[in-house]
Design a protein around this motif. Structure first.
Motif, mmCIF file in Angstrom:
data_model
loop_
_atom_site.group_PDB
_atom_site.id
_atom_site.type_symbol
_atom_site.label_atom_id
_atom_site.label_comp_id
_atom_site.label_asym_id
_atom_site.label_seq_id
_atom_site.Cartn_x
_atom_site.Cartn_y
_atom_site.Cartn_z
ATOM 1 N N THR A 68 0.841 -1.194 0.000
ATOM 2 C CA THR A 68 0.000 0.000 0.000
ATOM 3 C C THR A 68 0.878 1.246 0.000
ATOM 4 O OG1 THR A 68 -0.094 0.020 2.427
ATOM 5 C CG2 THR A 68 -1.870 -1.118 1.272
ATOM 6 N N LEU A 69 0.418 2.262 -0.715
ATOM 7 C CA LEU A 69 1.043 3.587 -0.696
ATOM 8 C C LEU A 69 -0.088 4.633 -0.684
ATOM 9 C CD1 LEU A 69 4.115 3.705 -3.135
ATOM 10 C CD2 LEU A 69 4.115 3.736 -0.660
ATOM 11 N N VAL A 70 -0.528 5.072 0.458
ATOM 12 C CA VAL A 70 -0.205 4.506 1.761
ATOM 13 C C VAL A 70 -1.507 4.294 2.516
ATOM 14 C CG1 VAL A 70 2.073 5.571 1.969
ATOM 15 C CG2 VAL A 70 0.078 6.788 2.859
ATOM 16 N N THR A 71 -1.409 3.449 3.548
ATOM 17 C CA THR A 71 -2.486 3.280 4.514
ATOM 18 C C THR A 71 -2.369 4.368 5.570
ATOM 19 O OG1 THR A 71 -2.637 0.895 4.152
ATOM 20 C CG2 THR A 71 -3.330 1.709 6.310
ATOM 21 N N SER A 72 -3.506 4.821 6.099
ATOM 22 C CA SER A 72 -3.473 5.883 7.113
ATOM 23 C C SER A 72 -4.524 5.616 8.190
ATOM 24 C CB SER A 72 -3.736 7.252 6.476
ATOM 25 O OG SER A 72 -5.128 7.453 6.292
ATOM 26 N N PRO A 73 -4.448 6.333 9.309
ATOM 27 C CA PRO A 73 -5.457 6.186 10.360
ATOM 28 C C PRO A 73 -6.822 6.778 10.007
ATOM 29 C CG PRO A 73 -3.392 7.053 11.259
ATOM 30 C CD PRO A 73 -3.299 7.134 9.763
ATOM 31 N N ASN A 74 -6.960 7.430 8.857
ATOM 32 C CA ASN A 74 -8.213 8.121 8.536
ATOM 33 C C ASN A 74 -9.440 7.237 8.710
ATOM 34 O OD1 ASN A 74 -7.394 10.712 8.033
ATOM 35 N ND2 ASN A 74 -7.352 10.522 5.815
ATOM 36 N N PHE A 75 -9.341 5.984 8.286
ATOM 37 C CA PHE A 75 -10.487 5.081 8.450
ATOM 38 C C PHE A 75 -10.036 3.681 8.885
ATOM 39 C CE2 PHE A 75 -9.088 4.854 4.077
ATOM 40 C CZ PHE A 75 -9.109 3.507 3.767
ATOM 41 N N ARG A 76 -8.847 3.602 9.442
ATOM 42 C CA ARG A 76 -8.296 2.324 9.887
ATOM 43 C C ARG A 76 -8.103 2.312 11.398
ATOM 44 N NH1 ARG A 76 -8.707 -1.573 5.956
ATOM 45 N NH2 ARG A 76 -7.855 -0.861 3.970
ATOM 46 N N HIS A 77 -8.220 1.132 11.992
ATOM 47 C CA HIS A 77 -7.884 0.918 13.404
ATOM 48 C C HIS A 77 -6.768 -0.113 13.466
ATOM 49 C CE1 HIS A 77 -8.122 -0.277 17.617
ATOM 50 N NE2 HIS A 77 -8.885 0.784 17.833
ATOM 51 N N ASP A 124 -0.737 13.452 16.065
ATOM 52 C CA ASP A 124 -0.924 12.796 17.362
ATOM 53 C C ASP A 124 -1.413 11.359 17.177
ATOM 54 O OD1 ASP A 124 -0.136 15.080 18.690
ATOM 55 O OD2 ASP A 124 -2.177 15.737 19.171
ATOM 56 N N ARG A 125 -2.381 11.171 16.296
ATOM 57 C CA ARG A 125 -2.914 9.835 16.057
ATOM 58 C C ARG A 125 -1.869 8.923 15.408
ATOM 59 N NH1 ARG A 125 -8.551 9.075 16.225
ATOM 60 N NH2 ARG A 125 -9.673 10.944 16.924
ATOM 61 N N PHE A 126 -1.137 9.476 14.458
ATOM 62 C CA PHE A 126 -0.112 8.696 13.776
ATOM 63 C C PHE A 126 0.957 8.227 14.761
ATOM 64 C CE2 PHE A 126 3.264 8.599 10.253
ATOM 65 C CZ PHE A 126 2.787 7.410 9.732
ATOM 66 N N ALA A 127 1.311 9.089 15.695
ATOM 67 C CA ALA A 127 2.337 8.758 16.687
ATOM 68 C C ALA A 127 1.894 7.624 17.599
ATOM 69 C CB ALA A 127 2.685 9.991 17.515
ATOM 70 N N GLU A 128 0.594 7.417 17.737
ATOM 71 C CA GLU A 128 0.067 6.309 18.541
ATOM 72 C C GLU A 128 -0.213 5.087 17.676
ATOM 73 O OE1 GLU A 128 -3.908 5.889 21.167
ATOM 74 O OE2 GLU A 128 -2.602 7.558 21.750
ATOM 75 N N PHE A 129 -0.658 5.332 16.459
ATOM 76 C CA PHE A 129 -1.061 4.273 15.535
ATOM 77 C C PHE A 129 0.110 3.360 15.169
ATOM 78 C CE2 PHE A 129 -2.348 2.410 11.530
ATOM 79 C CZ PHE A 129 -3.728 2.359 11.539
ATOM 80 N N VAL A 130 1.232 3.957 14.786
ATOM 81 C CA VAL A 130 2.363 3.174 14.266
ATOM 82 C C VAL A 130 2.981 2.259 15.337
ATOM 83 C CG1 VAL A 130 4.663 3.296 13.228
ATOM 84 C CG2 VAL A 130 2.848 4.802 12.411
ATOM 85 N N SER A 143 -2.461 -5.794 24.840
ATOM 86 C CA SER A 143 -3.436 -4.930 25.497
ATOM 87 C C SER A 143 -2.835 -3.536 25.573
ATOM 88 C CB SER A 143 -3.784 -5.438 26.898
ATOM 89 O OG SER A 143 -4.515 -6.656 26.828
ATOM 90 N N TYR A 144 -3.650 -2.547 25.313
ATOM 91 C CA TYR A 144 -3.152 -1.174 25.250
ATOM 92 C C TYR A 144 -4.311 -0.211 25.435
ATOM 93 C CZ TYR A 144 -1.336 3.151 23.149
ATOM 94 O OH TYR A 144 -0.973 4.457 22.923
ATOM 95 N N GLU A 145 -4.067 0.874 26.154
ATOM 96 C CA GLU A 145 -5.067 1.919 26.331
ATOM 97 C C GLU A 145 -4.397 3.251 26.049
ATOM 98 O OE1 GLU A 145 -8.801 3.205 26.659
ATOM 99 O OE2 GLU A 145 -8.278 1.111 27.106
ATOM 100 N N GLY A 146 -4.733 3.870 24.929
ATOM 101 C CA GLY A 146 -4.124 5.134 24.555
ATOM 102 C C GLY A 146 -5.135 6.257 24.505
ATOM 103 N N ASP A 147 -4.697 7.382 24.008
ATOM 104 C CA ASP A 147 -5.600 8.527 23.863
ATOM 105 C C ASP A 147 -6.590 8.331 22.720
ATOM 106 O OD1 ASP A 147 -4.358 9.908 25.954
ATOM 107 O OD2 ASP A 147 -2.853 10.787 24.603
ATOM 108 N N PHE A 148 -6.178 7.559 21.699
ATOM 109 C CA PHE A 148 -7.017 7.412 20.510
ATOM 110 C C PHE A 148 -7.370 5.962 20.187
ATOM 111 C CE2 PHE A 148 -4.160 11.081 19.922
ATOM 112 C CZ PHE A 148 -5.102 12.097 19.887
#
Length: 297
Positions: A68-77, A124-130, A143-148
């Motif tokens: 993929t170029l590229v996948t993003s947090p826009n609609f992904r978990h 901010d989301r990207f920094a947690e997502f990756v 297991s993880y509990e973050g801001d997003f």
């Protein structure tokens, strides 16, 4: 220097599979696709999902890498994405690269009914997502509990075929994104400087990209990583000379040579789509695919 292509998911599979198979026959290193719900001028036409398309491509090919170029947090978990990626990596026999970026303000940003995120929110989301996705792809249970994002005993057994996980190609130009690329990316992706797209010059573009490479080097140095060991990918079509490289074999070799001098190890060109921004002479495109790398040495 490697040469790859990006195939937009705009054709029904009965026709589309021929393109993916032809990309393999032409010798491309990787065939990528965009991971969007819809995109720019293609919004009101056919557009298919990236992961199912890549799954079908994996079944229709044997050796070419896919991504993929590229996948993003826009609609992904991260939790659901990790499961899909592990499955895709298994089906392909370990041929998948995940291009990943922070996302933008296009149609993906509002398709789920949300307001578009600000640049700060995307970062901010990207920094947690990756980092969370990294864990999900390398650990059996997370297991993880973050801001997003959250994960509760998320299981990902047996993990990726590629170990410790499939490679990340992180798209970034800002300081936070470059630090994520340095820490988690096996490769770094850029399209150049978007501010130069309309009115810049090729010389200004090369200078801007040189600055990006230097900032990536600084980010790697901060954590003791050798930037030279990191692949650097240029997705073409978004620099001021966007159409010129596909006008002839010589034009492409000149373009690729200038960027190889900056340290790039992979150039990605769009598969031609008539009547679009990615229209190109198919015979020239095929000549570039078969001969350009040999001329670059």
């Amino acid at each position: 220097m490697r040469l790859s292509t990006v195939i937009l998911p705009v054709h029904r599979w009965g026709e589309g599979q021929k393109t993916w198979q032809h990309a393999q026959d032409l010798g491309f290193h990787t065939a990528y696709t965009y991971d969007h719900l819809s995109w720019r001028t293609f919004r009101d036409g056919p557009w298919f999902g990236a992961v199912p398309t890549l799954t079908a491509a994996a079944m229709a090919t044997q050796s070419i890498r896919l991504g993929t170029l590229v996948t993003s947090p826009n609609f992904r978990h991260p939790v659901t994405l990790a499961k899909e990626l592990i499955t895709l990596d298994d089906i392909s026999g370990g041929r998948v690269t995940l291009g990943i970026g922070a996302g933008g303000t296009g149609f993906d940003a509002t398709a789920l009914g949300q307001d578009p995120w600000t640049p700060r929110e995307r970062a901010d989301r990207f920094a947690e997502f990756v980092p969370l996705l990294d864990r999900l792809l390398t650990q059996d249970a997370v297991s993880y509990e973050g801001d997003f994002y959250s994960a509760h005993e998320a299981r990902n057994i047996p993990g990726c075929v590629q170990r410790p996980r499939l490679p990340f190609a992180v798209a970034a130009t800002g300081p936070r994104g470059l630090r994520l690329a340095a820490r988690h990316g096996q490769a770094w992706v850029t399209t150049g400087d978007p501010k130069l797209y309309e009115n810049g010059t090729p010389e200004q573009s090369v200078q801007a990209i040189r600055g990006q490479v230097e900032r990536l080097s600084d980010a790697c140095a901060e954590i003791g990583r050798d930037v030279g060991a990191m692949d650097k990918i240029l997705l073409t079509g978004f620099t001021p000379d966007r159409a010129t490289p596909l006008e002839s074999l010589g034009a492409f070799v000149d373009f690729a040579g200038r960027h190889r001098e900056l340290g790039f190890t992979e150039i990605v060109i769009h598969w031609p789509i008539p009547g679009s921004d990615f229209a190109a002479d198919e015979k020239v495109f095929e000549q570039i695919a078969m001969e350009a790398v040999g001329q670059l040495g």
